[in-house]
Motif scaffolding. Structure first.
Motif, PDB file in Angstrom:
ATOM      1  N   ASP A  37     179.225 129.483  33.291  1.00 18.57           N
ATOM      2  CA  ASP A  37     178.851 128.165  32.763  1.00 18.57           C
ATOM      3  C   ASP A  37     180.020 127.574  31.973  1.00 18.57           C
ATOM      4  O   ASP A  37     179.964 127.409  30.765  1.00 18.57           O
ATOM      5  N   GLY A  40     178.860 123.765  31.518  1.00 18.57           N
ATOM      6  CA  GLY A  40     177.445 123.576  31.255  1.00 18.57           C
ATOM      7  C   GLY A  40     176.648 124.310  32.311  1.00 18.57           C
ATOM      8  O   GLY A  40     177.128 125.302  32.875  1.00 18.57           O
ATOM      9  N   ILE A  84     178.712 118.229  27.045  1.00 18.04           N
ATOM     10  CA  ILE A  84     178.215 119.428  27.709  1.00 18.04           C
ATOM     11  C   ILE A  84     177.303 118.976  28.849  1.00 18.04           C
ATOM     12  O   ILE A  84     176.294 118.302  28.613  1.00 18.04           O
ATOM     13  N   VAL A  86     174.425 119.308  31.342  1.00 16.84           N
ATOM     14  CA  VAL A  86     173.215 120.055  31.692  1.00 16.84           C
ATOM     15  C   VAL A  86     172.430 119.212  32.693  1.00 16.84           C
ATOM     16  O   VAL A  86     172.257 118.015  32.497  1.00 16.84           O
ATOM     17  N   ALA A 107     171.375 123.757  25.707  1.00 16.11           N
ATOM     18  CA  ALA A 107     172.236 122.915  24.872  1.00 16.11           C
ATOM     19  C   ALA A 107     172.226 123.400  23.422  1.00 16.11           C
ATOM     20  O   ALA A 107     173.255 123.372  22.735  1.00 16.11           O
ATOM     21  N   SER A 112     175.258 122.499  20.870  1.00 19.60           N
ATOM     22  CA  SER A 112     175.175 121.041  20.858  1.00 19.60           C
ATOM     23  C   SER A 112     174.767 120.527  19.480  1.00 19.60           C
ATOM     24  O   SER A 112     173.999 121.171  18.763  1.00 19.60           O
TER      25      SER A 112
END
Length: 204
Positions: A37, A40, A84, A86, A107, A112
Motif C-alpha cells: 500500500d 493507499g 492518501i 483510498v 485512513a 490521516s
C-alpha cells in the motif's frame, strides 16, 4: 471515493507515500494488514493500487491539494498537503458501505488528519458510525458532502453527512455558487449542514 490518479502532473508531488512499505515485494512490510500500500489502498479490488478509474476522486483531490505555483493546471485550496488514496467506488460510482468502513479505518490507521468524503447513499449503518467515531477519537476531521438531491437533511437523512448529530468530528458541507448562494442541487439543513463551500462549475 473512486481513488486518485497519484501520477497526475498536478497531484504527483502531493501524493502520499507509505515510507514503511516496499513497493512490489508482495509483503506487508509495515505490518498494517495491507500489502504494497504505497499510495493507499483499493478496497473495491483489494489491492494496494488506489488508481482512479472514474475521475471523481482525482477531481476532488485537485480541488483540495492541486500543486501550486508550478504553471500546471489548477491550484488546490492547500498547497502543502499529502493525499492518501483510498478507493471503494467503482468506475461507475457504486460501492458498499462495508468497504467505506474499511477505507475510513485505513485512513485512520495510516495517519490521516482529515478525511474527505464526497460521496453518499445508503441508510443508517451503526458500523459506519462506529468507524467515524474511531476517527473522532483519533482527532480526525471527517468532512462529508451534504448531498446533491436538493433536499433538507433536517427532515430527510443523507448519509454519511447525517451522522453529524452523533459525532463531534463531522463537518457536513453543502455546495454554493459563485454568487454565494446555495447551488440548486445541494442539500441543506439548518441543524444538519454546517457550512457551504463553492461546489458549482469547479475547475480541477
Amino acid at each position: 471515493d473512486t481513488g486518485v490518479d497519484y501520477t497526475h502532473p498536478d497531484l504527483a508531488a502531493n501524493a502520499w507515500t507509505n515510507a514503511g512499505e516496499i513497493a512490489g515485494n508482495n509483503i506487508d512490510d509495515d505490518g498494517n494488514g495491507y500489502i504494497d500500500d504505497i499510495r493507499g489502498y483499493d478496497f473495491l479490488n483489494n489491492d494496494g493500487n488506489p488508481m482512479d478509474d472514474n475521475s471523481h476522486g482525482t477531481h476532488c483531490s485537485g480541488t483540495i491539494g492541486g500543486v501550486g505555483n508550478n504553471g500546471i493546471g489548477v491550484v488546490g485550496v492547500s498547497w502543502n498537503v499529502k493525499i492518501i488514496g483510498v478507493k471503494f467506488l467503482s468506475a461507475g460510482g457504486s460501492g458498499s458501505i462495508s468497504n467505506a468502513i474499511l477505507c475510513t479505518d485505513y485512513a485512520r490507521i495510516v495517519g490521516s488528519h482529515i478525511m474527505s468524503n464526497s460521496w453518499g447513499g445508503g441508510g443508517f449503518s451503526q458500523l459506519m458510525l462506529d468507524a467515524i467515531t474511531r476517527a473522532d477519537q483519533a482527532g480526525i476531521l471527517f468532512v462529508a458532502a451534504a448531498g446533491n438531491n436538493g433536499s433538507n437533511n433536517d427532515s430527510t437523512t443523507f448519509y454519511p453527512a447525517s451522522y453529524n448529530s452523533s459525532v463531534g468530528n463531522m463537518l457536513a458541507v453543502g455546495a454554493s455558487t459563485h454568487n454565494d448562494t446555495r447551488a440548486g442541487f445541494s442539500n441543506y439543513g439548518a441543524a444538519t449542514v454546517d457550512i457551504f463551500a463553492p461546489g458549482e462549475n469547479i475547475v480541477s
